[in-house]
Design a protein around this motif. Structure first.
Motif, PDB file in Angstrom:
ATOM      1  N   THR A  40       0.823  -1.215   0.000  1.00  0.00           N
ATOM      2  CA  THR A  40       0.000   0.000   0.000  1.00  0.00           C
ATOM      3  C   THR A  40       0.855   1.262   0.000  1.00  0.00           C
ATOM      4  OG1 THR A  40      -1.749  -1.186   1.191  1.00  0.00           O
ATOM      5  CG2 THR A  40      -1.833   1.214   1.231  1.00  0.00           C
ATOM      6  N   ALA A  41       1.936   1.261   0.779  1.00  0.00           N
ATOM      7  CA  ALA A  41       2.780   2.454   0.863  1.00  0.00           C
ATOM      8  C   ALA A  41       3.345   2.832  -0.508  1.00  0.00           C
ATOM      9  CB  ALA A  41       3.916   2.223   1.855  1.00  0.00           C
ATOM     10  N   HIS A  42       3.778   1.830  -1.275  1.00  0.00           N
ATOM     11  CA  HIS A  42       4.341   2.132  -2.596  1.00  0.00           C
ATOM     12  C   HIS A  42       3.250   2.469  -3.612  1.00  0.00           C
ATOM     13  CE1 HIS A  42       8.003   0.358  -0.887  1.00  0.00           C
ATOM     14  NE2 HIS A  42       8.622   1.084  -1.794  1.00  0.00           N
ATOM     15  N   GLY A  43       2.019   2.062  -3.337  1.00  0.00           N
ATOM     16  CA  GLY A  43       0.916   2.522  -4.178  1.00  0.00           C
ATOM     17  C   GLY A  43       0.700   4.017  -4.026  1.00  0.00           C
ATOM     18  N   ALA A  44       0.754   4.476  -2.770  1.00  0.00           N
ATOM     19  CA  ALA A  44       0.567   5.906  -2.505  1.00  0.00           C
ATOM     20  C   ALA A  44       1.723   6.732  -3.066  1.00  0.00           C
ATOM     21  CB  ALA A  44       0.425   6.138  -0.999  1.00  0.00           C
ATOM     22  N   SER A  45       2.954   6.335  -2.731  1.00  0.00           N
ATOM     23  CA  SER A  45       4.107   7.095  -3.222  1.00  0.00           C
ATOM     24  C   SER A  45       4.238   6.969  -4.727  1.00  0.00           C
ATOM     25  CB  SER A  45       5.387   6.610  -2.542  1.00  0.00           C
ATOM     26  OG  SER A  45       5.649   5.245  -2.839  1.00  0.00           O
ATOM     27  N   GLY A  46       3.835   5.820  -5.278  1.00  0.00           N
ATOM     28  CA  GLY A  46       3.930   5.610  -6.721  1.00  0.00           C
ATOM     29  C   GLY A  46       3.011   6.537  -7.492  1.00  0.00           C
ATOM     30  N   LEU A  47       1.785   6.710  -7.021  1.00  0.00           N
ATOM     31  CA  LEU A  47       0.870   7.624  -7.710  1.00  0.00           C
ATOM     32  C   LEU A  47       1.418   9.034  -7.680  1.00  0.00           C
ATOM     33  CD1 LEU A  47      -1.821   8.102  -9.154  1.00  0.00           C
ATOM     34  CD2 LEU A  47      -2.841   8.544  -6.908  1.00  0.00           C
ATOM     35  N   HIS A  48       1.941   9.439  -6.529  1.00  0.00           N
ATOM     36  CA  HIS A  48       2.510  10.779  -6.407  1.00  0.00           C
ATOM     37  C   HIS A  48       3.664  10.951  -7.387  1.00  0.00           C
ATOM     38  CE1 HIS A  48       4.362  14.346  -4.619  1.00  0.00           C
ATOM     39  NE2 HIS A  48       3.226  14.526  -3.964  1.00  0.00           N
ATOM     40  N   GLU A  49       4.542   9.957  -7.484  1.00  0.00           N
ATOM     41  CA  GLU A  49       5.683  10.054  -8.396  1.00  0.00           C
ATOM     42  C   GLU A  49       5.238  10.079  -9.853  1.00  0.00           C
ATOM     43  OE1 GLU A  49       9.785   7.658  -9.614  1.00  0.00           O
ATOM     44  OE2 GLU A  49       8.855   7.306  -7.652  1.00  0.00           O
ATOM     45  N   LEU A  50       4.233   9.287 -10.194  1.00  0.00           N
ATOM     46  CA  LEU A  50       3.753   9.272 -11.582  1.00  0.00           C
ATOM     47  C   LEU A  50       3.179  10.622 -11.979  1.00  0.00           C
ATOM     48  CD1 LEU A  50       2.101   5.732 -11.729  1.00  0.00           C
ATOM     49  CD2 LEU A  50       4.027   6.531 -13.119  1.00  0.00           C
ATOM     50  N   TYR A  51       2.467  11.273 -11.069  1.00  0.00           N
ATOM     51  CA  TYR A  51       1.960  12.613 -11.374  1.00  0.00           C
ATOM     52  C   TYR A  51       3.114  13.598 -11.536  1.00  0.00           C
ATOM     53  CZ  TYR A  51      -3.078  11.825 -10.813  1.00  0.00           C
ATOM     54  OH  TYR A  51      -4.374  11.420 -10.990  1.00  0.00           O
ATOM     55  N   ASP A  52       4.153  13.456 -10.722  1.00  0.00           N
ATOM     56  CA  ASP A  52       5.317  14.342 -10.839  1.00  0.00           C
ATOM     57  C   ASP A  52       6.068  14.107 -12.144  1.00  0.00           C
ATOM     58  OD1 ASP A  52       4.816  15.576  -8.450  1.00  0.00           O
ATOM     59  OD2 ASP A  52       6.281  14.414  -7.299  1.00  0.00           O
ATOM     60  N   ARG A  53       6.174  12.830 -12.549  1.00  0.00           N
ATOM     61  CA  ARG A  53       6.966  12.476 -13.721  1.00  0.00           C
ATOM     62  C   ARG A  53       6.277  12.816 -15.030  1.00  0.00           C
ATOM     63  NH1 ARG A  53       9.020   6.394 -12.477  1.00  0.00           N
ATOM     64  NH2 ARG A  53       8.708   6.251 -14.713  1.00  0.00           N
ATOM     65  N   SER A  54       4.979  12.593 -15.098  1.00  0.00           N
ATOM     66  CA  SER A  54       4.318  12.742 -16.386  1.00  0.00           C
ATOM     67  C   SER A  54       2.958  13.424 -16.271  1.00  0.00           C
ATOM     68  CB  SER A  54       4.170  11.367 -17.060  1.00  0.00           C
ATOM     69  OG  SER A  54       3.612  10.436 -16.162  1.00  0.00           O
ATOM     70  N   GLY A  55       2.057  12.788 -15.548  1.00  0.00           N
ATOM     71  CA  GLY A  55       0.721  13.355 -15.439  1.00  0.00           C
ATOM     72  C   GLY A  55      -0.046  13.168 -16.744  1.00  0.00           C
ATOM     73  N   GLY A  56      -1.262  13.667 -16.751  1.00  0.00           N
ATOM     74  CA  GLY A  56      -2.063  13.594 -17.957  1.00  0.00           C
ATOM     75  C   GLY A  56      -2.701  12.240 -18.197  1.00  0.00           C
ATOM     76  N   PHE A  57      -2.444  11.266 -17.340  1.00  0.00           N
ATOM     77  CA  PHE A  57      -3.067   9.953 -17.544  1.00  0.00           C
ATOM     78  C   PHE A  57      -4.455   9.947 -16.921  1.00  0.00           C
ATOM     79  CE2 PHE A  57      -0.096   9.815 -13.970  1.00  0.00           C
ATOM     80  CZ  PHE A  57      -0.884   9.347 -12.927  1.00  0.00           C
TER      81      PHE A  57
END
Length: 218
Positions: free
Chosen positions: A106-123
């Motif tokens: 769960t922890a990496h799900g939360a941090s992963g979503l945050h990182e994906l928005y920082d890296r790219s976004g628009g999905f």
């Protein structure tokens, strides 16, 4: 001593190695242990992951993010392969920054979503390759003010006992765990009775549609 062993979860590698050395019959049931020559039964990860992306594409999603497990995990590698195959095969937005490998928790799900928005976004959709990752996505989405499924469609994998308790209830690839268990017992009885060359049995997962997905508007 037991005639044979059914092994689930994440057993120590040295334990399974000792069973191999002693030629003791065993069957790995939904274990992510690669490189062992023994019998194994688990989900058909590649085609199941392809099916997730294909379903999201039918809802109009073209920019689909991916959250997976650690690269040395066989299930994680196969689910990522299915995701990549579908993205390429269906002509969807092929942006490697949309995929992130981490850990099935769960922890990496939360941090992963945050990182994906920082890296790219628009999905507009994210395939979380375990329900625990999806649970973390839910937590982070709530903190970011992102509505599921209005702003972000989410799909998990496994259909664990908590998937139906999330709000909204999680769409996920479900495993027939009863069938997998029966196959494991049957295969173990076979190899205890007559030693045989190891085999790997793959069981397809089934998409369980709930309320965490929506079609792209416009």
């Amino acid at each position: 001593t037991a005639d044979g062993v059914l092994i689930t979860g994440r057993p120590p590698r040295d334990y399974v190695a000792r069973l191999n050395e002693r030629r003791e019959p065993y069957v790995l049931v939904c274990c992510s242990l690669a490189h062992f020559p023994g019998d194994a039964i688990g989900p058909e990860n590649v085609e199941s992951s392809y099916g997730v992306v294909e379903y999201l594409a039918t809802l109009g999603h073209r920019r689909i993010a991916y959250l997976g497990g650690e690269p040395n995990n066989a299930d994680a590698r196969e689910r990522y392969l299915g995701y990549r195959w579908a993205i390429d095969d269906l002509g969807l937005d092929n942006d490697e920054s949309l995929a992130l490998m981490s850990f099935f928790d769960t922890a990496h799900g939360a941090s992963g979503l945050h990182e994906l928005y920082d890296r790219s976004g628009g999905f507009t959709a994210i395939y979380s390759a375990s329900d625990f990752l999806a649970m973390g996505v839910y937590e982070q989405a709530r903190d970011l003010g992102v509505s599921i499924p209005d702003d972000l469609t989410v799909v998990g994998f496994y259909n664990n006992s908590l998937a139906e308790t999330l709000h909204p209830r999680l769409t996920t690839m479900g495993l027939d765990r009863e069938r997998i268990g029966r196959l494991g017992v049957k295969r173990l009885a076979e190899i205890v009775d007559v030693p045989q060359a190891p085999t790997v049995i793959r069981v397809p997962a089934k998409l369980i549609k709930r309320h965490s997905c929506s079609a792209v508007s416009g």
